[in-house]
Scaffold this active site. Structure first.
Site, PDB file in Angstrom:
ATOM      1  N   SER A 315     -24.821  32.068  19.169  1.00  0.00           N
ATOM      2  CA  SER A 315     -25.040  33.049  20.223  1.00  0.00           C
ATOM      3  C   SER A 315     -25.472  32.336  21.504  1.00  0.00           C
ATOM      4  O   SER A 315     -24.761  31.466  21.998  1.00  0.00           O
ATOM      5  CB  SER A 315     -26.055  34.093  19.768  1.00  0.00           C
ATOM      6  OG  SER A 315     -26.074  35.190  20.638  1.00  0.00           O
ATOM      7  N   ASP A 415     -17.462  40.994  16.176  1.00  0.00           N
ATOM      8  CA  ASP A 415     -18.670  40.744  16.956  1.00  0.00           C
ATOM      9  C   ASP A 415     -18.656  41.638  18.194  1.00  0.00           C
ATOM     10  O   ASP A 415     -17.736  41.566  19.007  1.00  0.00           O
ATOM     11  CB  ASP A 415     -18.709  39.269  17.364  1.00  0.00           C
ATOM     12  CG  ASP A 415     -20.067  38.839  17.899  1.00  0.00           C
ATOM     13  OD1 ASP A 415     -20.791  39.695  18.425  1.00  0.00           O
ATOM     14  OD2 ASP A 415     -20.375  37.642  17.788  1.00  0.00           O
ATOM     15  N   HIS A 444     -21.679  39.443  14.509  1.00  0.00           N
ATOM     16  CA  HIS A 444     -22.554  38.487  15.179  1.00  0.00           C
ATOM     17  C   HIS A 444     -23.437  37.795  14.145  1.00  0.00           C
ATOM     18  O   HIS A 444     -24.667  37.855  14.191  1.00  0.00           O
ATOM     19  CB  HIS A 444     -23.387  39.208  16.238  1.00  0.00           C
ATOM     20  CG  HIS A 444     -23.949  38.288  17.278  1.00  0.00           C
ATOM     21  ND1 HIS A 444     -23.170  37.496  18.083  1.00  0.00           N
ATOM     22  CD2 HIS A 444     -25.240  38.019  17.648  1.00  0.00           C
ATOM     23  CE1 HIS A 444     -23.937  36.790  18.893  1.00  0.00           C
ATOM     24  NE2 HIS A 444     -25.192  37.086  18.638  1.00  0.00           N
TER      25      HIS A 444
END
Length: 463
Positions: A315, A415, A444
Site C-alpha cells: 500500500s 482492490d 487490498h
C-alpha cells in the site's frame, strides 16, 4: 451439611461444570468446517482477463447450509472501477445461481460489479468483483517534470548532509539467543526523524556495533498509511536477513496506547495533503527522503554483507518501496505490494486513480476549481492545477520509470483502495527486470502464497 457450607460448594460445582459443558458440546456436536453461507462469483473468463471489446458476464452461486438460495433478490451495479453508478439494478437467484451481464470496455481499464443480497436470517452478503480489459495497454496520465530527477537528487544530497545520530533502545522481549532487536530513532533530514524496529540474526554475527561477523542482507519495510506502532518481527530474520520496519511520523512506540493514539491524531491527521501548495513543502518530500536515509543507515551496520539491499512493503509501503529503490543507489532489488500513490490524476480523466484518491468526483483540471484539504493545523485551500503540479513530483509512476533494479510486484484486481488500474499504470512503465504476481480475487491484501513466492524470488536474487 449446613446451609452456610452448601452454597459455596454449589457455586464451585457450577463454575467447574461450565467449561466441561462447553467441552462436551464440542466433543458431541463438532465444530463447523464451512461457513453457513457460501458464495462464489465466477466471470466467463476464468482469469478475469478480457481484450477491449469482449463481453463479460458474472455468474454468482450461493448456498445456505448447502441448499441453493432460491428467489432472493440480488442488487448490483456495474461500471468502470471506482466510478460505479449510484443506482442499483436487481435480479433474483434461481436454483442458487444468477448471471449478471457486465458488458465490455472500449478503453483499457477495469470493469467492476458490486453486488449484495440478504440471507434468510437477514444478514447482508456483499462483494466486489473487477475484471481487466487489456490492462497491459493502460497508460499513465502523469507526465514527468523536466527537472524531476534533479529535484530529487538535490533533496537526497541535502538530507545526506545531516548526521543520522542513531539512538538505540532495548527490546528485551524480542531479544534472545537467535535474534537481537533494537528500537532505533534516526535523524533522516533537517527536521525529520523516524523510528524503526531493527532485528539482526545472531547466528554468525556479533552484537550491534562490535563489528565483524558474517555479512547479512538488509531488508527495509516502509509502513502502510496512517501511523501504527512498529513491532518486532522475526520473519526475515529466520531467513538470515537484517530487517527494519519503520514508522515515518516520529511517533514513539514505547508510550502507552492511549497516549500514542492522541499523539498520532494530533501529528498525523491530514498528513497526506499537508503542504501540497509546493513540491518543496509537501509532507511526503521528507518521507521519501527519509526512506532513502533509512537504507543508508542499514548499510552502515557492520553486520551488512556489503552486497544485498532489499525494500518491500504494501500500500503506502508499496509506494515507498518503489520510491526508495528509485532514489537510493544502494538498493539491489525491491518487492512492492499493491502500491499506493500511482497515477493520482486518473480521476480527472474519468478513470480510477491511486490512493489517496485525490480528485475523486472531479472530471477535469481547471484553475478556478479548488482542491480542498483539511488537517489539525487548519484548512488548506489550493487550486486544482497547483495540486496537480505538485503531485507530479510525488506520483509513484514517475519513480517506477526510474527503476533500474529487479522488481517483484504483486497486486489483486478486487482492490478498492489502490485501484488495479493505477497499479497497472505503474507496472507498464517499468523497464527494469520485473516479475508480477497477480491474484485476481484478492483485494487490498495478499495471499500467503504470494508472500512465499516473493520470498523465494528474493532468495533467487541475492548476490
Amino acid at each position: 451439611m449446613t446451609k452456610t457450607n452448601f452454597f459455596p460448594i454449589l457455586c464451585l460445582c457450577l463454575f467447574l461444570a461450565s467449561p466441561l459443558s462447553a467441552q462436551k458440546f464440542a466433543q458431541e456436536f463438532g465444530n463447523p468446517r464451512k461457513v453457513f453461507v457460501e458464495t462464489v462469483a465466477t466471470p466467463n473468463h476464468a482469469d478475469s482477463y478480457y481484450a477491449v471489446g469482449q463481453q463479460a458476464t458474472l455468474r454468482i452461486v450461493a448456498r445456505e447450509g448447502g441448499v441453493p438460495v432460491q428467489g432472493t433478490t440480488v442488487r448490483y451495479k456495474v461500471g468502470p472501477e471506482m466510478l460505479l453508478p449510484e443506482t442499483f439494478d436487481s435480479t433474483a437467484f434461481v436454483n442458487g445461481e444468477v448471471t449478471i451481464v457486465m458488458g465490455t470496455m472500449r478503453e483499457p481499464g477495469f470493469l467492476a460489479c458490486q453486488y449484495e443480497f440478504k440471507t434468510a436470517d437477514g444478514k447482508m452478503q456483499k462483494d466486489l468483483v473487477k475484471l481487466a480489459f487489456s490492462p497491459e495497454q493502460i497508460k499513465s496520465f502523469t507526465p514527468m517534470p523536466k527537472d524531476f530527477e534533479q529535484f530529487w537528487q538535490k533533496a537526497v544530497k541535502e538530507a545526506r548532509k545531516v548526521d543520522l545520530e542513531p539512538e538505540y533502545f532495548d527490546v528485551p522481549d524480542a531479544t534472545n539467543e537467535k535474534f537481537m532487536t533494537k528500537l532505533v530513532r534516526l535523524h533522516v533530514g533537517k527536521n525529520k526523524w523516524i523510528y524503526g524496529m531493527l532485528t539482526i540474526p545472531r547466528s554468525g554475527s556479533l552484537p550491534l556495533g562490535e563489528g565483524g561477523g558474517k555479512g547479512l542482507p538488509v531488508v527495509l519495510c516502509p509502513p502502510g498509511a496512517g501511523s501504527t506502532k512498529v513491532f518486532p518481527s522475526d520473519y526475515f530474520g529466520r531467513e538470515g536477513m537484517i530487517y527494519m520496519k519503520i514508522e515515518i511520523h516520529d511517533n514513539d512506540p514505547r508510550i502507552p496506547d492511549d497516549e500514542y493514539n492522541a499523539m498520532r491524531q494530533k501529528k498525523c491527521d491530514g498528513y497526506i495533503r499537508r503542504g501540497m501548495e509546493s513540491k518543496d513543502t509537501y509532507y511526503y518530500k521528507d518521507v521519501y527522503v527519509g526512506c532513502v536515509r533509512a537504507i543508508d543507515f542499514l548499510c552502515s551496520l557492520p553486520e551488512w554483507d556489503g552486497k544485498n539491499v532489499i525494500v518491500t512493503g504494501g500500500s503506502q509501503g508499496g509506494a515507498l518501496t518503489i520510491v526508495t529503490a528509485a532514489l537510493n543507489e544502494k538498493v539491489t532489488f525491491c518487492a512492492p505490494f499493491y502500491p499506493a500513490l500511482c497515477d493520482l490524476t486518473g480521476f480527472l480523466h474519468q478513470r480510477a486513480g491511486g490512493w489517496p484518491k485525490f480528485f475523486a468526483g472531479q472530471s477535469s483540471v481547471a484553475g478556478a476549481e479548488r482542491f480542498t484539504s483539511s488537517n489539525k493545523e487548519g484548512k488548506t485551500d489550493i487550486l486544482d492545477n497547483q495540486a496537480v503540479e505538485t503531485l507530479q513530483y510525488f506520483d509513484v509512476v514517475n519513480f517506477a520509470r526510474l527503476l533500474k533494479v529487479p522488481t517483484f510486484l504483486s497486486w489483486g484486481y478486487n482492490d478498492d483502495t489502490c485501484s488495479p488500474t493505477s497499479v497497472w499504470a505503474a507496472w507498464n512503465v517499468i523497464t527494469a527486470p520485473k516479475q508480477k504476481d497477480v491474484t485476481p480475487s484478492s483485494g487490498h491484501w495478499r495471499f500467503p502464497t504470494s508472500q512465499q513466492k516473493c520470498l523465494e524470488w528474493m532468495k533467487g536474487n541475492l548476490r
